[in-house]
Motif scaffolding. Structure first.
Motif, PDB file in Angstrom:
ATOM      1  N   THR A   1      -3.310  10.905   6.952  1.00 44.31           N
ATOM      2  CA  THR A   1      -3.809   9.584   6.571  1.00 44.31           C
ATOM      3  C   THR A   1      -4.563   8.918   7.699  1.00 44.31           C
ATOM      4  O   THR A   1      -5.499   8.168   7.466  1.00 44.31           O
ATOM      5  CB  THR A   1      -2.662   8.669   6.123  1.00 44.31           C
ATOM      6  OG1 THR A   1      -1.579   8.823   7.012  1.00 44.31           O
ATOM      7  CG2 THR A   1      -2.224   8.983   4.733  1.00 44.31           C
TER       8      THR A   1
ATOM      9  N   TRP B   1      -9.472   4.610  -1.264  1.00 37.63           N
ATOM     10  CA  TRP B   1      -8.034   4.781  -0.992  1.00 37.63           C
ATOM     11  C   TRP B   1      -7.408   5.920  -1.783  1.00 37.63           C
ATOM     12  O   TRP B   1      -6.421   6.512  -1.377  1.00 37.63           O
ATOM     13  CB  TRP B   1      -7.262   3.487  -1.214  1.00 37.63           C
ATOM     14  CG  TRP B   1      -7.320   2.956  -2.631  1.00 37.63           C
ATOM     15  CD1 TRP B   1      -8.227   2.086  -3.126  1.00 37.63           C
ATOM     16  CD2 TRP B   1      -6.416   3.260  -3.697  1.00 37.63           C
ATOM     17  NE1 TRP B   1      -7.968   1.833  -4.437  1.00 37.63           N
ATOM     18  CE2 TRP B   1      -6.857   2.538  -4.829  1.00 37.63           C
ATOM     19  CE3 TRP B   1      -5.288   4.070  -3.828  1.00 37.63           C
ATOM     20  CZ2 TRP B   1      -6.204   2.602  -6.061  1.00 37.63           C
ATOM     21  CZ3 TRP B   1      -4.647   4.136  -5.058  1.00 37.63           C
ATOM     22  CH2 TRP B   1      -5.107   3.403  -6.151  1.00 37.63           C
TER      23      TRP B   1
ATOM     24  N   ASN C   1       0.829  -1.212   0.000  1.00 35.17           N
ATOM     25  CA  ASN C   1       0.000   0.000   0.000  1.00 35.17           C
ATOM     26  C   ASN C   1       0.857   1.254   0.000  1.00 35.17           C
ATOM     27  O   ASN C   1       0.597   2.202  -0.736  1.00 35.17           O
ATOM     28  CB  ASN C   1      -0.905   0.039   1.234  1.00 35.17           C
ATOM     29  CG  ASN C   1      -2.108  -0.872   1.071  1.00 35.17           C
ATOM     30  OD1 ASN C   1      -2.413  -1.309  -0.037  1.00 35.17           O
ATOM     31  ND2 ASN C   1      -2.761  -1.185   2.168  1.00 35.17           N
TER      32      ASN C   1
ATOM     33  N   VAL D   1      -4.128   9.069  -1.431  1.00 31.05           N
ATOM     34  CA  VAL D   1      -3.117   9.492  -2.400  1.00 31.05           C
ATOM     35  C   VAL D   1      -3.222  10.998  -2.629  1.00 31.05           C
ATOM     36  O   VAL D   1      -2.217  11.710  -2.656  1.00 31.05           O
ATOM     37  CB  VAL D   1      -3.289   8.726  -3.725  1.00 31.05           C
ATOM     38  CG1 VAL D   1      -2.311   9.249  -4.771  1.00 31.05           C
ATOM     39  CG2 VAL D   1      -3.091   7.240  -3.497  1.00 31.05           C
TER      40      VAL D   1
ATOM     41  N   TYR E   1       0.781   4.190  -2.666  1.00 34.93           N
ATOM     42  CA  TYR E   1       0.317   5.540  -2.326  1.00 34.93           C
ATOM     43  C   TYR E   1       1.430   6.566  -2.512  1.00 34.93           C
ATOM     44  O   TYR E   1       1.254   7.598  -3.159  1.00 34.93           O
ATOM     45  CB  TYR E   1      -0.179   5.611  -0.874  1.00 34.93           C
ATOM     46  CG  TYR E   1      -1.338   4.720  -0.543  1.00 34.93           C
ATOM     47  CD1 TYR E   1      -2.083   4.102  -1.543  1.00 34.93           C
ATOM     48  CD2 TYR E   1      -1.699   4.479   0.767  1.00 34.93           C
ATOM     49  CE1 TYR E   1      -3.145   3.273  -1.232  1.00 34.93           C
ATOM     50  CE2 TYR E   1      -2.769   3.658   1.090  1.00 34.93           C
ATOM     51  CZ  TYR E   1      -3.486   3.051   0.094  1.00 34.93           C
ATOM     52  OH  TYR E   1      -4.520   2.243   0.396  1.00 34.93           O
TER      53      TYR E   1
END
Lengths: 361, 572, 444
Positions: free
Chosen positions: B502, B427, B354, B431, B358
Motif C-alpha cells: 500500500t 483507491w 479507510n 483494495v 479497504y
C-alpha cells in the motif's frame, strides 16, 4: 391433509458404460425395471452397483449408452432435472437446517407456494411417523430417525423413481429389519418404482420383487430372488446368494447313461443333456447325512467321507465332510435329540439328484 | 467415490476463467512487468542472464542470500520452540489456558509494522527497558535486537502463530484410536509421541513451518527497522528505491525472492504429498487428555504466560508509548497523558474508516474468490483447475513492494472511466492489492472448509431439484460458513495492518489507510505518541473484529454440534 | 419568500467570493517527504486562506517520491514536489519532470550561507534553510559518562565507539549533502578517511533519515548525524536531546517545485507564494517544524536561541559548496558509501575497534613498530577503490544512472560488477587492518 402422490415410471437402461479415467466401472449394462417394481442391485463392493445407481440419479462421469425413465432419455440431464429421489447411505441430511427445512428444501427449489409446501412436508413427515420432530436438527436425531427424514425428504418431491443406496448399512441389526419392512410398506403404499442397492443378499431377497446381481461392472443375472437362488447362471451368482457346494469334473458316458464324474472320482447320474458341463453345484441343505454309508438310488447319489469340521448354528448343524479329497458342506436340520457327528467320524451322505445344477464353468 | 463430473460445467468453468484472468492481470502481469528488468542488459536493453551472473558473483549478495536463508531457518526453529509446547499443552492436557493460546494464535498478526519494532526497541533494544534493568541489577545486557539475532527474535515472535495454528489443528484431528492402537501394542510416552503422534501431526507442522519460512524470507519491514541491510529483501528494496539509480540488481533479487519462495512452497507440497492423513482418519477427537498435577500446572501456566508476555511485548510497548509523554533512555515513560489519543481522534479518523473499507472489501473479495477457487478445484473436473490454487497461493511468494511497483507501472496509464483518474492512483487499486496479498490465507481456510463438506450433501440437494448454483448458495456456503468467516478474519486482520504494497499505491492522503497513517506519524519526533495511539486503535479494532467473528464461529459450531451425521462417506 | 431571498443573496455573495479566488480552487496534490507536523500546519493555513481549495499531501520518502513521479509521469496527477534535498530536485529536473516558476514575493536574499537559495535555472525554489549537525541524548551521554561531540572530528574519538547513528546517503538526500559537504571541505581522500573513521564508531546506519533522531530520542544510541530540524523539533517535542552545528557544515535550502503537466498549476503557484510570504515564513518557527526561514526579517519573531544564519556567519559558511561537482558524482558517492560503510559496517567496526584498542595500549609508550602497524592499518581502512578523477568522470558515473535515452546508447560496465570489485578490496582491507592492529597490540 395433502397426500403424497407419485407418478411412478419404469426405468430402462441400454448399453450403459462408464469409466473413471482408465478404470471401466460399468461395462455395458442392459436392464428393464418395470413401473412400480421394487428392484435391487446386489453385488460385492466394487461391483459397480452404486455407480450404476448414481448414474441413474445423474452423478458421476457422464456414461455411454442410454438411461430412459418413463420413456424419456435422461442420460444427458443434470441431476436436478431428473426427478428421481435418492436416499444416501449416510443420509446426507443438511446439518445446518432443521428437519422441516431439510424436507421442504426440494419443494422450495421447485418454487412451490409456501402453504402447499407446508402441507406436503407435513404429509411426508407424517408418512414416516416423525411429524413431531420437525423442528429438531439432524444431529439431535437417532440413526433410524435420520433415515426416515432422508426418506421423507426424498418422497416429498414425488419422484418418478426412488433410489436407495445401502440405506440400512448404518443401522443396527434390529432396526434394520424394522426399517426394511417400513420401506417396503411405504413403497407399496406409494406404488413407487424403487431401486435398492445392497451387498447383503438377505436384504435383497426379503425386500425386492426382482434383482440384478452385479460383478465387475457386468450384470451377472436378473430375476426374482427365488429364480436366482435356484437357477444361478454362474458360479458367482450361486455363491453370492448362499453357501453352495461346487464340484469340478466332467461328463462321462457309461452305457448310454450320462454321469458327472468329479475330480475326486464321485459320479453323479446326470440326465440333463448338457453340452459343456464343467462343474456341478448343490446347496448344503440338499444333502442328508447319516452314520453309515447309504446306497444310491434313482433319486439320490450316495457318498461317504469323514467329518473335518462341525459348526452348531442352532437351527442347523453345518458339517464339512471330506469326500475323496473334496470338501462337501452339509446343513443338517437340528431337532432336539438329533445326533451330532463329531470331527473325525466316518459318515454317509445322500445328495438329491434333482437339486444338483450344472454350470458351464 | 469419484467427484461428480457433470455435463453442466459451463458455470464453474466460466468462473474459473474469470478468476484466472483476475490473477493474471493483478498478480502475474505486474510481477512480470517488474522483474523483466532483471533479464535486461543494463547497457543495451537486450535479453540476458548477465545480471544473474553478477548476482552470484557478488559477495555481498551471496552473504545476503545466506543471511536470509539463515534467518528464515532459525526463525522457523525458534517459532517451533514456542509453538510446540503450546500446541502440546492444549491437546494433551485438560488445560484451561486454551483461550489464552487461541488468543496467542492471532494477536501477533495484528501488529501494524513499524510500530511493533519501535516498541520492541524501547523494551528490548540495547538501551531498552529490559537491558537497562539488567544492567542496573546484574551489570550485563543481552543484545536481543542486534543484527541477525534481532531479526530472528522479532520474526519468530511475529510469525509463530502460523505454526501454532496448523500444528494444533493437526493434533486435534488425530484420531484417538491411532494413539490407543499404539498403546495397545506396547508403545508409550516419548516413543509414542515420536513414532505415532508426531508423524501424524507432521503435515500440519510442515504447512505452518513453510509459511513461516516464506514470510520471514520475504519480510522487508523487520530487517529494515533493525537496520540490517545484509539480507535479500532489504537489498532489493534499497536498490529499487534508491534515488536516481536504476540498478537492475534490485529486480534480480526480486526474481530470486519470488523464485525461492515458490520453490519452498513446492518443496513443502512435495513433502506433504500423500501424507494428508486427516482425510484417512475418521473419528478425530484428538489425543487422550489427562489432568495436570499441581506443579505441572504451575509449570504450564508459567511457560504460557511467559510466552504470552513475550508475544504481547510489542503491544505492551505500544500501549505505554501511546500514553507516555517522553520515553527516552528509561525503563518507562516519564509521565502519562491522553493527549496523543485526542490528537488522533481529532485528525486521523479517516485512516480508520479507510482501513475498515479497504480491509473489509479485500477480505470479502478474498473469501468470495477463495470459496469459488476451492469449489472449482475440489468439486469440478475442469482441466488445469489446480493452477488456480497454485496461482492464488503464489501470491504468498510475491513481496509487497514488487506488487506495488508492478501496479504503478502497469496501471498508471490506464484511466478509470467516469472518475478520470489513473487506475494506479484510484483507491480501488489498494483494495485489489490487499485482496491479492491476502488471498492465500482466505483460500486455505475455504479449501479446508469445503473439504469437510461431504459431497453427498450437495448431491442430495441436486437430487431433490437444486441446480449447481442453488446448491452452492443454499448448502455449500452455509456449511462452509465457519471456514469462510475464519478466512475473512485472517484476511481482514492482516490486511488492516498491511503496509508494504500500500505504501507504494497510496496516491492521496485522504485515501490512506491506518498502517500508512501510523507510518506517517512515526516519521516525526512529535508524532511518535499519536502514531502509537493510532496503532493501539488499530489493534483494538482488529482484535474486536476477530473476537466477534470467533464468537460467531463458535456459536454456529455449537448449534450443530459434533455428531453431524455425515462424516462417513464424506471422503471421495 | 423572505427566506428564499436571503438564501439567494447568500448564494450570490458566496459566488462573488469564490470568483475572487477563482484561480485557486479544486485540489492541489503535493508529493512531499515532510512529516505531518509540517504538512498539516501549512495545509491548514493555506486552505483557510483559499477556502475553495483542497490540499492533498502525498507522503513519500524523498527517494520514493522521485520514483513515484518518474513512474507516473506519463499520466501525471501531482502538482508539486516538496522536499529538502536540492539534489533530489536536480534529479527531477534532469528527468524533465519539473516546470519553471518565478515567485513575485520579494525580500528573499540570493544566498543562505554559501548556497544559492533558488535554482539558478528557475526550476525549484528554496523556502527554508537546513543544515546538518549532531544531536545527542543528554540522559544517554550522562549514563555513559560521555561529553557531547560538537565537531565532526569529535565523532572519531574512541569513546564514542558504538554510540553514533547516521542514515545512508543513498536513502536520504540531506544525508548525502552532509557527506558531500565534508568531502568537499576536507578534500576527496581526507574527507572519505574522516567519514570512515567516524563510521567505525557507528552503532547503525539507518534506512530512513528519521531513523536517526528516532534512535537518539529513544536512547537506542547516543549521538546522531541529523538535519537541524530533526534535532530542533525533537527538542521542542520534549525529548532530552540537544543539537549543534559543527563548523564544517553547509546550509542548504529546502525546496519546492512545480511538477510538469500538473493538473492545477495556478494553485501550485499560489502555494509557493504562500510559503514565501511573511505568514508562511513565520509558520516555520513553529516548535514542531523548526526550520530556518529564508526571509531574514522573519527572525525578528523567532525565539531567543533560534539560530540565524543571516547574522551568525559561523553557520554554514565554512565551505563553499560546489553543487555541480556534487551532482556529477552523486550516485558514485552514494554507492561508495554503501559499499564501504553501510554494507560492511560490521567489518569496519571490528577493524576500528582493533585499532582503537591498539592505540589505547600504545598510549604512553613508544613502540615504533606498533605505531607503524597502526598507521598502516588506518591507511588500509582509508584506502579508496577509486580516485577523485574517476569519481568525477561523467562516463564513469553513467554506469550508475545509465539512463539510456536511445536503445543505441551504450554504457560500459555494470554497477553490480563495479561494486563487487570495490567490495572485494574493501573487505580485504578491513580484515587486514584488523589483523595489523591486533598484531600491533600484541607487541605492546
Amino acid at each position: 391433509m395433502t397426500k403424497i402422490e407419485t407418478q411412478a415410471a419404469g426405468v430402462s437402461i441400454q448399453g450403459l458404460t462408464l469409466s473413471f479415467g482408465n478404470t471401466h466401472v460399468l461395462k455395458g449394462i442392459d436392464l428393464e425395471i418395470k413401473q412400480g417394481e421394487f428392484f435391487a442391485f446386489l453385488g460385492p463392493s466394487g461391483s459397480g452397483k452404486s455407480t450404476l445407481l448414481r448414474a441413474i440419479a445423474g452423478f458421476g462421469p457422464t456414461p455411454g449408452g442410454k438411461i430412459l425413465i418413463g420413456g424419456d432419455e435422461v442420460a444427458h440431464l443434470p441431476p436436478w432435472k431428473r426427478n428421481v429421489g435418492m436416499v444416501f447411505q449416510s443420509y446426507a441430511l443438511w446439518p445446518h437446517m432443521t428437519v422441516r427445512q431439510n424436507v421442504s428444501f426440494g419443494l422450495e427449489e421447485r418454487k412451490i407456494a409456501t402453504p402447499e409446501i407446508n402441507n406436503r412436508v407435513d404429509a411426508a413427515l407424517d408418512m414416516v411417523g416423525l411429524l413431531d420432530l420437525a423442528d429438531r436438527r439432524p444431529s439431535q436425531l437417532s440413526g433410524g430417525q435420520q433415515q426416515r427424514i432422508a426418506l421423507a425428504r426424498t418422497i416429498v418431491i414425488e419422484p418418478r423413481v426412488l433410489l436407495l443406496d445401502e440405506p440400512l448399512s448404518n443401522l443396527d441389526a434390529n432396526l434394520r429389519v424394522q426399517m426394511r419392512r417400513d420401506i417396503r410398506e411405504l413403497q407399496q403404499k406409494l406404488k413407487l418404482t424403487t431401486i435398492f442397492v445392497t451387498h447383503d443378499q438377505e436384504e435383497a431377497n426379503t425386500i425386492s420383487d426382482r434383482m440384478a446381481v452385479l460383478d465387475q461392472g457386468v450384470i451377472q443375472q436378473i430375476g426374482t430372488p427365488v429364480e436366482l437362488y435356484d437357477k444361478p447362471h454362474n458360479l458367482f451368482v450361486a455363491n453370492f446368494l448362499g453357501t453352495v457346494n461346487v464340484l469340478a469334473g466332467e461328463l462321462h458316458e457309461t452305457g448310454g447313461e450320462t454321469v458327472f464324474r468329479t475330480k475326486g472320482g464321485t459320479t453323479i447320474p446326470f440326465d440333463k443333456a448338457g453340452k459343456d458341463v464343467r462343474s456341478i453345484i448343490f446347496r448344503p441343505q440338499n444333502v442328508r447325512i447319516s452314520d453309515d454309508p447309504i446306497a444310491s438310488n434313482g433319486n439320490n447319489t450316495a457318498m461317504s467321507g469323514r467329518v473335518i469340521h462341525m459348526e452348531f448354528l442352532g437351527s442347523i448343524v453345518r458339517y464339512a465332510i471330506d469326500v475323496s479329497g473334496e470338501t462337501i458342506l452339509v446343513d443338517d436340520p437340528h431337532h432336539k435329540g438329533n445326533k451330532v457327528h463329531q470331527v473325525g467320524a466316518s459318515v454317509g451322505l445322500l445328495v438329491a439328484n434333482d437339486q444338483v445344477m450344472a454350470l458351464g464353468i | 467415490m469419484a467427484q461428480p463430473i457433470s455435463s453442466v460445467q459451463r458455470g464453474p468453468a466460466t468462473i474459473g476463467i474469470i478468476i484466472a484472468l483476475f490473477l493474471i492481470l493483478f498478480l502475474a502481469l505486474p510481477v512480470l512487468k517488474v522483474i523483466f528488468v532483471a533479464f535486461q542488459d543494463p547497457a543495451t536493453g537486450e535479453f540476458t542472464f548477465i545480471n544473474f551472473v553478477d548476482f552470484f558473483n557478488t559477495s555481498l549478495f551471496q552473504e545476503s542470500f545466506f543471511n536470509s536463508f539463515y534467518v528464515a531457518i532459525m526463525s522457523v526453529l525458534v517459532a517451533t520452540l514456542i509453538s510446540v509446547p503450546l500446541a502440546y499443552f492444549t491437546t494433551r492436557f485438560n488445560f484451561s489456558g486454551a483461550l489464552i493460546i487461541q488468543t496467542l494464535g492471532i494477536i501477533p498478526l495484528i501488529m501494524p509494522p513499524f510500530v511493533g519494532a519501535v516498541a520492541m526497541q524501547l523494551l528490548f533494544g540495547s538501551n531498552g527497558s529490559v537491558n537497562l534493568l539488567l544492567d542496573e541489577w546484574f551489570g550485563f545486557t543481552i543484545p536481543f535486537m542486534e543484527g541477525l539475532n534481532g531479526v530472528i527474535f522479532v520474526e519468530s515472535i511475529h510469525y509463530f502463530p502460523f505454526i501454532l495454528i496448523n500444528l494444533s489443528a493437526a493434533l486435534v484431528n488425530i484420531d484417538r484410536s491411532m494413539e490407543e492402537a499404539a498403546q495397545n501394542l506396547g508403545s508409550s510416552g516419548l516413543r509414542l509421541f515420536r513414532r505415532i503422534v508426531f508423524p501424524l501431526a507432521m503435515p500440519g507442522y510442515v504447512a505452518g513451518a513453510a509459511l513461516v519460512f516464506i514470510k520471514v524470507f520475504d519480510d522487508l519491514g523487520t530487517p529494515l527497522l533493525l537496520n540490517v541491510n545484509n539480507m535479500l529483501a532489504p537489498q532489493a528494496f534499497l536498490r529499487i528505491t534508491s534515488i536516481g539509480i536504476s540498478d537492475p540488481m534490485g529486480y534480480v533479487i526480486s526474481v530470486i525472492l519470488v523464485g525461492f519462495s515458490l520453490l519452498s512452497l513446492y518443496v513443502s507440497l512435495l513433502a506433504l504429498k500423500g501424507k494428508d492423513y486427516a482425510t484417512t482418519q475418521k473419528g478425530g477427537g484428538g489425543l487422550m487428555k489427562r489432568d495436570l498435577r499441581f506443579w505441572e500446572k504451575i509449570g504450564c501456566y508459567s511457560l504460557v504466560i511467559f510466552i504470552l508476555m513475550l508475544v504481547l511485548s510489542p503491544h505492551i510497548g505500544l500501549f505505554l508509548l501511546s500514553f507516555g509523554t517522553i520515553w527516552s533512555y528509561a525503563v518507562l515513560p516519564d509521565a502519562y497523558t491522553f493527549d496523543h489519543y485526542i490528537t488522533v481522534f481529532s485528525s486521523a479518523s479517516q485512516y480508520i474508516t479507510n482501513t475498515l473499507l479497504y480491509a473489509g472489501l479485500a477480505a470479502t473479495f478474498d473469501v468470495i474468490l477463495g470459496t469459488a477457487i476451492a469449489y472449482v478445484v475440489l468439486r469440478t473436473g475442469i482441466r488445469g483447475r489446480k493452477w488456480l490454487d497454485y496461482g492464488a497461493t503464489a501470491a504468498l511468494a510475491v513481496p509487497g513492494v514488487v506488487l506495488g511497483i508492478g501496479y504503478l507501472r502497469l496501471f498508471h496509464s490506464v484511466d478509470v472511466p467516469l472518475i478520470d483518474k489513473p487506475l494506479a492512483s484510484w483507491w480501488v487499486i489498494i483494495v485489489i492489492a490487499l485482496t491479492i496479498r491476502r488471498l492465500p490465507y482466505a483460500l486455505r481456510s475455504c479449501m479446508a472448509a469445503l473439504q469437510q463438506v461431504s459431497i453427498m450433501l450437495e448431491e442430495a440437494a441436486e437430487n431433490v431439484g437444486a441446480t449447481k448454483s442453488r446448491t452452492v448458495w443454499r448448502i455449500v456456503v452455509p456449511l462452509m460458513s465457519g471456514g469462510i468467516l475464519a478466512g475473512f478474519v485472517t484476511s481482514f486482520a492482516t490486511a488492516s495492518v498491511e503496509l508494504s504494497a500500500t505504501i507504494m499505491l497510496v496516491a492521496t492522503e485522504s485515501d490512506a489507510p491506518l498502517a500508512f497513517g501510523i507510518y506517517e506519524y512515526m516519521q516525526s519526533a512529535s508524532g511518535r505518541g499519536p502514531g502509537a495511539a493510532l496503532g493501539i486503535i488499530a489493534v483494538l479494532f482488529v482484535g474486536f473484529g476477530t473476537y466477534m467473528s470467533h464468537r460467531i464461529i463458535e456459536r454456529s459450531k455449537r448449534a450443530r454440534e459434533a455428531s453431524v451425521p455425515v462424516t462417513e462417506g464424506a471422503t471421495p | 419568500m423572505k427566506y428564499i431571498s436571503i438564501l439567494c443573496a447568500a448564494a450570490l455573495g458566496l459566488s462573488l467570493i469564490s470568483s475572487a479566488a477563482m484561480a485557486v480552487e479544486g485540489t492541489l496534490t503535493i508529493v512531499t517527504s515532510y512529516p505531518t507536523d509540517t504538512t498539516g500546519t501549512f495545509k491548514k493555513a493555506f486552505e483557510s486562506k483559499y477556502p475553495g481549495l483542497k490540499v492533498e499531501m502525498l507522503k513519500k520518502k524523498t527517494s520514493a517520491g522521485i520514483k513515484y513521479l518518474q513512474e507516473t509521469s506519463d499520466n501525471n496527477n501531482s502538482d508539486m514536489f516538496w522536499a529538502s534535498a536540492p539534489d533530489a530536485f536536480e534529479v527531477l529536473k534532469d528527468s524533465d519532470l519539473l516546470v519553471k516558476y518565478k515567485s513575485n514575493v520579494s525580500g528573499i536574499p540570493e544566498k543562505v550561507g554559501a548556497f544559492p537559495i533558488n535554482d539558478p535555472d528557475g526550476y525549484y525554489l528554496g523556502f527554508a534553510a537546513s543544515g546538518y549537525g549532531i544531536m545527542w541524548n543528554t540522559r544517554y551521554l550522562k549514563a555513559k559518562k560521555l561529553l557531547p561531540a560538537k565537531e565532526w572530528a569529535d565523532l572519531k574519538k574512541s569513546e564514542y565507539f558504538g554510540h553514533v547513528g547516521m542514515s545512508a546517503p543513498s536513502r536520504s538526500g540531506t544525508t548525502h549533502l552532509t557527506v558531500e559537504t565534508l568531502i568537499q571541505g576536507l578534500g576527496w581522500d581526507a574527507g572519505w578517511a574522516e567519514w570512515k573513521a567516524i563510521a567505525g564508531n557507528f552503532k547503525t546506519v539507518t534506512e530512513r533519515s528519521f531513523g536517526v533522531p528516532d534512535g537518539v530520542n529513544s536512547g537506542n544510541f547516543g549521538l546522531g548525524v541529523v538535519i537541524d530540524f530533526f534535532g530542533l523539533s525533537s527538542q521542542a517535542s520534549g525529548f532530552p536531546v540537544e543539537f549543534v552545528y559543527p563548523t564544517v557544515t553547509t546550509l542548504v535550502p529546502a525546496n519546492i517545485a512545480l511538477v510538469k503537466n500538473g493538473p492545477n498549476p495556478e494553485a501550485a503557484g499560489a502555494f509557493v507564494d504562500f510559503l514565501l510570504s511573511t505568514q508562511g515564513q513565520e509558520l516555520l518557527l513553529d516548535p514542531k517544524i523548526r526550520r530556518l526561514p529564508v526571509n531574514p526579517e522573519t527572525y525578528a519573531k523567532a525565539p531567543a536561541d533560534f539560530p540565524n544564519p543571516f547574522k551568525d556567519s559561523s553557520i554554514g559558511s565554512a565551505v563553499k559548496f560546489d553543487l555541480a561537482l556534487s551532482k556529477n558524482r552523486y550516485n558514485v558517492v552514494n554507492s561508495l558509501f554503501d559499499v564501504m560503510i553501510t554494507y560492511r559496517l560490521n567489518d569496519l567496526r571490528e577493524a576500528t575497534k582493533a585499532i582503537q584498542d591498539a592505540e589505547k595500549a600504545l598510549a604512553g609508550q613508544s613502540n615504533a613498530g606498533a605505531k607503524k602497524l597502526i598507521t598502516e592499518a588506518r591507511a588500509l581502512i582509508s584506502e579508496l577503490p577509486i580516485d577523485e578523477a574517476t569519481a568525477n568522470d561523467p562516463d564513469f558515473s553513467a554506469i550508475f544512472t545509465k539512463k539510456r535515452k536511445k536503445a543505441t546508447d551504450k554504457v560500459a560496465g555494470r554497477q553490480a560488477e563495479v561494486e563487487q570489485k570495490w567490495d572485494e578490496m574493501v573487505k580485504a582491507n578491513y580484515a587486514k587492518a584488523k589483523a595489523l592492529a591486533e598484531k600491533a597490540k600484541s607487541m605492546l
